[in-house]
Enzyme design. Structure first.
Site, PDB file in Angstrom:
ATOM      1  N   VAL A  43      32.799  33.003  38.225  1.00 10.80           N
ATOM      2  CA  VAL A  43      31.741  33.081  38.979  1.00 10.80           C
ATOM      3  C   VAL A  43      32.658  33.801  40.667  1.00 10.80           C
ATOM      4  O   VAL A  43      32.071  35.160  41.100  1.00 10.80           O
ATOM      5  CB  VAL A  43      30.861  32.821  39.184  1.00 10.80           C
ATOM      6  CG1 VAL A  43      30.914  31.263  39.720  1.00 10.80           C
ATOM      7  CG2 VAL A  43      29.333  33.915  39.441  1.00 10.80           C
ATOM      8  N   LYS A  44      33.341  33.269  40.828  1.00 12.04           N
ATOM      9  CA  LYS A  44      33.755  33.153  42.485  1.00 12.04           C
ATOM     10  C   LYS A  44      34.342  34.360  42.537  1.00 12.04           C
ATOM     11  O   LYS A  44      35.293  34.851  43.407  1.00 12.04           O
ATOM     12  CB  LYS A  44      34.319  32.331  42.029  1.00 12.04           C
ATOM     13  CG  LYS A  44      33.956  30.729  42.819  1.00 12.04           C
ATOM     14  CD  LYS A  44      32.972  30.097  43.497  1.00 12.04           C
ATOM     15  CE  LYS A  44      32.228  28.763  43.212  1.00 12.04           C
ATOM     16  NZ  LYS A  44      31.934  28.868  44.371  1.00 12.04           N
ATOM     17  N   ASP A  45      35.067  35.324  40.822  1.00 15.61           N
ATOM     18  CA  ASP A  45      35.644  36.483  41.452  1.00 15.61           C
ATOM     19  C   ASP A  45      34.899  37.274  42.495  1.00 15.61           C
ATOM     20  O   ASP A  45      35.512  38.022  42.816  1.00 15.61           O
ATOM     21  CB  ASP A  45      35.792  37.455  40.125  1.00 15.61           C
ATOM     22  CG  ASP A  45      37.170  36.256  39.490  1.00 15.61           C
ATOM     23  OD1 ASP A  45      37.402  34.815  39.907  1.00 15.61           O
ATOM     24  OD2 ASP A  45      37.591  37.018  38.651  1.00 15.61           O
ATOM     25  N   ALA A  48      34.808  36.278  45.955  1.00 20.76           N
ATOM     26  CA  ALA A  48      36.220  36.148  46.871  1.00 20.76           C
ATOM     27  C   ALA A  48      36.543  37.571  47.153  1.00 20.76           C
ATOM     28  O   ALA A  48      36.815  37.626  48.180  1.00 20.76           O
ATOM     29  CB  ALA A  48      36.603  35.797  45.699  1.00 20.76           C
TER      30      ALA A  48
END
Length: 457
Positions: A43-45, A48
């Site tokens: 999910v951090k994409d 970022a």
């Protein structure tokens, strides 16, 4: 032709999948948003790329620059892919509790990784927070996104993940659950969903050893809640600015063991090969749902990352057994405390006690270590017979000094539900004993002798 200009253009639009087996007996429809379909497998994409592009727009990230961030691994992967597509370098700091797979993956995509100790305070110069800030100061033309306090983190989910969930459920969502670490995912999505339908109930998943749940319920930042835990990616010993407690209705805490077992169940029973904190999210959400949801309710749970990050941990049977998470049944700190309850009080000395008096106490009580407690009842240090003996050999006058002059750092506090194997892994040459608070907030000491007794009785 149908193609993407770079890998970062594939971020988002991840699927919702219904759970069918692990939620057996629970009313309502339980859906999971499977974020490992993002190119960086997490999910951090989403945040970022948003942090980088916002920094490009405001000029804080310039061409040829270096991105420096403290990460548990997944944010680093998202930033690394974005950096590759846009021509930047990356340096990431990570706590040493993170899986080796995460470190190897980041290095595989060209990032430099600096591993820092876990069990230090956030403002300690050795912490991965502090090291990232120092590198940002030292490296010219560098950018420190600071995912914990950067509003672009929450905004990414407010503008992408939240709307996707709303559209995918046709607005029928009634409950939303996600793990809370930096707070961006939970707060951004929660804010969006509540703006569409104020009745949506949001459930934040926390871990034992983190401050979030108690802070939400009492408004108190309690350092006594902070102690080592194994689950990666959720919980904090700080209050990131991205955690918006006003959009989180409830918190549920989940143990390391329950999270690990649920992650394995998701893989075997649902075909969802997910990460450790995914197990936390599902276990905690289902615990809440078990007594709350009706047949008409729709709950969505975020599954933040992929199981490949944890092959040598929760998906390794030997590791699981060694930590008491699989097959073997070990006693817990709670069991040890209850067994000792009423038999002995916690013995302590004060910083202004003479060393000779402390030695007499150790000898009289036949103990090898003792906590040092100040007048306010805070544990400020420790004494062990082996350390005192070594110092006396070097200088016999040590016996006339104050305990404050010779004491070592305090023993670590641990969770009441920590298993014996986890406790034993925390006792080493530098940490001779552990401390734990019982249900009445009384402090107890756990020694190697206590662990041996727990494993043989």
């Amino acid at each position: 032709m149908n193609y993407y200009k770079s890998i970062i253009d594939t971020i988002g639009n991840t699927p919702l999948v219904r759970l069918n087996l692990v939620n057996k007996g629970i009313k309502g429809t339980i859906l999971v948003k499977v974020e490992y379909f993002n190119p960086g497998n997490s999910v951090k994409d989403r945040m970022a790329i948003r942090m980088v592009e916002d920094a490009e727009r405001d000029g804080s990230l310039k061409p040829g620059g270096t991105i420096i961030e403290g990460t548990s691994g997944n944010t680093g992967m998202g930033l690394a892919l974005t950096a590759i597509a846009k021509g930047y370098s990356c340096v990431f700091t990570m706590a040493d509790k993170q899986s080796q797979e995460k470190i190897d993956i980041l290095r595989a995509v060209g990032a430099e990784v600096v591993v820092c100790p876990t069990n230090v305070l956030p403002d300690d110069p050795r912490s991965y927070y502090s090291v990232a800030k120092r590198l940002n100061r030292d490296i010219p033309n560098s950018f420190y996104p600071n995912q914990y306090d950067n509003p672009s983190n929450s905004l990414a989910h407010y503008e992408t993940t939240g709307p996707e969930i709303w559209d995918q459920t046709k607005g029928k969502i009634t409950h939303f659950a996600a793990g809370v670490g930096t707070g961006g995912t939970m707060s951004g999505i929660g804010k969006f969903l509540k703006e569409q339908k104020s009745e949506v109930v949001t459930v934040g998943i926390d871990t034992y050893g983190s401050v979030f749940k108690k802070y939400k319920e009492t408004g108190i930042f309690d350092e006594k809640e902070v102690f080592p835990y194994l689950t990666e990616g959720i919980g904090e010993d700080i209050l990131p600015e991205n955690v918006d407690f006003s959009v989180i209705d409830h918190f549920v805490k989940v143990t390391d063991k329950d999270a690990a077992i649920m992650a394995r169940r998701l893989a075997r029973e649902e075909g969802l090969f997910v990460g450790w904190s995914c197990g936390s999210a599902v276990h905690g959400a289902l615990e809440y749902a078990r007594t709350t949801l009706t047949e008409d309710d729709v709950m969505v749970i975020i599954l933040p990352d992929h199981g490949t990050r944890y092959l040598n941990k929760i998906y390794n049977d030997t590791w699981m057994k060694d930590h008491g998470f699989l097959e073997r049944t070990y006693a817990t700190a709670r069991d040890i405390v209850h067994r000792k309850n009423g038999l002995s009080l916690l013995l302590t000395v004060t910083p202004d006690t003479r060393v000779a008096e402390a030695i007499r106490l150790l000898n009289r009580e036949s103990i090898s270590q003792i906590p040092v407690m100040d007048a306010e009842g805070e544990v400020v240090g420790s004494l062990t017979d082996s350390v005192i003996l070594h110092r006396l050999i070097e200088n016999p006058e040590v016996s006339t000094q104050l305990v404050a002059d010779v004491m070592d750092k305090p023993f670590k506090f641990v969770a009441l539900d920590s298993t014996v194997d986890t406790l034993s892994s925390l006792i080493d040459r530098e940490n001779k004993a552990l401390l734990v608070r019982d249900e009445g907030n009384q402090v107890h000491i756990i020694t190697q002798a206590d662990l041996l007794a727990a494993m043989t009785t």
